[in-house]
Design a protein around this motif. Structure first.
Motif, PDB file in Angstrom:
ATOM      1  N   GLU A  81       7.118  -4.957   4.126  1.00  0.00           N
ATOM      2  CA  GLU A  81       7.378  -6.217   3.158  1.00  0.00           C
ATOM      3  C   GLU A  81       6.827  -7.445   3.815  1.00  0.00           C
ATOM      4  O   GLU A  81       6.225  -8.395   3.062  1.00  0.00           O
ATOM      5  CB  GLU A  81       8.820  -6.401   2.953  1.00  0.00           C
TER       6      GLU A  81
ATOM      7  N   HIS B 281       3.022  -7.821   3.204  1.00  0.00           N
ATOM      8  CA  HIS B 281       2.725  -7.675   1.748  1.00  0.00           C
ATOM      9  C   HIS B 281       1.763  -8.738   1.260  1.00  0.00           C
ATOM     10  O   HIS B 281       0.649  -8.545   0.282  1.00  0.00           O
ATOM     11  CB  HIS B 281       3.760  -7.682   0.756  1.00  0.00           C
TER      12      HIS B 281
ATOM     13  N   THR C 195       0.335  -2.324   5.974  1.00  0.00           N
ATOM     14  CA  THR C 195       0.716  -3.428   5.385  1.00  0.00           C
ATOM     15  C   THR C 195       0.971  -3.225   3.808  1.00  0.00           C
ATOM     16  O   THR C 195       1.814  -4.120   3.297  1.00  0.00           O
ATOM     17  CB  THR C 195      -0.825  -4.099   5.417  1.00  0.00           C
ATOM     18  N   LYS C 196       1.038  -2.014   3.408  1.00  0.00           N
ATOM     19  CA  LYS C 196       1.523  -1.711   2.000  1.00  0.00           C
ATOM     20  C   LYS C 196       2.952  -1.368   2.149  1.00  0.00           C
ATOM     21  O   LYS C 196       3.558  -1.596   1.147  1.00  0.00           O
ATOM     22  CB  LYS C 196       0.635  -0.648   1.287  1.00  0.00           C
TER      23      LYS C 196
END
Length: 252
Positions: A157, A160, A153-154
């Motif tokens: 994109e 985010h 998830t980091k």
């Protein structure tokens, strides 16, 4: 040996792409618009945008919309993130004539192999249009999976806007697999595989025999697993993992 149509289920970051990659050698129709490879899946994702869109449309009404400027709502999955939702096992999954027509269009391309973690929730709307179809459930250590989800998830994109902790990722993993274990596996033919079985054990033989397809035995690569964790997890998570291991014949 006759090939079976196939759906690949399981949490994202659990080896579903590895299983699909073993089958992606031109025998199966996997979709006309496959998601491109990315840093987390450099060898390919093997998910079709149309399949994803159908399942997102099915799941969208089950979640509340985010409210503007409400920070706590950043924990609610939105478009393309709904495989990380926590849907209770008893939830009703509904369809529509338009969704059924889209599914029929996809499943008319035989033999097919579709992969999407959202199937773990959306499978009921596909059931009536699946013929000669088997189901492959991929999984791995839940702590490693949750850590990989947080990392994903980091890095990606489209993820985010979602805030998800390690514990929330564990909750998502647990609910998704509970749907498979408690709602889905008692209907149809199922193969449960731990990712380690695909890489180190007899998982390749099992996958080939189960699907009736020729597989790419060189596809699964141990070095593609980038995230590991052995931290303790809640008892409920352990129970789900133990059941998956039992069904897979995997001794951890």
């Amino acid at each position: 040996m006759n090939m079976h149509n196939c759906l690949i289920l399981g949490s994202g970051r659990s080896g579903t792409s590895a299983a699909a990659g073993c089958l992606a050698n031109g025998q199966y129709f996997m979709g006309n618009n496959l998601i491109p490879a990315r840093v987390s899946n450099p060898d390919g994702v093997f998910e079709d945008l149309h399949v994803r869109s159908i399942n997102e449309e099915v799941l969208a009404p089950l979640l509340p919309p985010r409210r503007p400027n409400v920070d706590s709502d950043r924990h609610i999955p939105e478009q393309w993130q709904r495989w990380l939702a926590h849907f209770p096992v008893g939830i009703e999954i509904s369809s529509s004539p338009q969704i059924k027509a889209s599914i029929n269009e996809l499943t008319s391309n035989k033999p097919y192999c579709f992969k999407d973690p959202r199937f773990s929730y959306a499978l009921p709307v596909w059931r009536s249009q699946l013929e000669n179809c088997v189901f492959v459930c991929m999984f791995r250590n839940p702590a490693s999976t949750a850590s990989s989800i947080v990392r994903f998830t980091k890095e990606f994109e489209l993820m985010h806007s979602l805030e998800i902790s390690f514990n929330e990722a564990l909750d998502a993993w647990t609910m998704l697999n509970r749907h498979i274990l408690e709602k889905h596996r008692h209907k149809g033919d199922w193969l449960f595989l731990h990712l380690d079985q695909l890489i180190y054990g007899d998982g390749l033989d099992k996958l080939a025999e189960f699907t009736g397809a020729e597989i790419n035995r060189a596809f699964p690569k141990a070095e593609r697993r980038r995230t590991f964790s052995n931290v303790g997890v809640p008892e409920e998570v352990t129970r789900v993992y133990d059941k998956l291991c039992e069904l897979a014949g995997f001794h951890r």
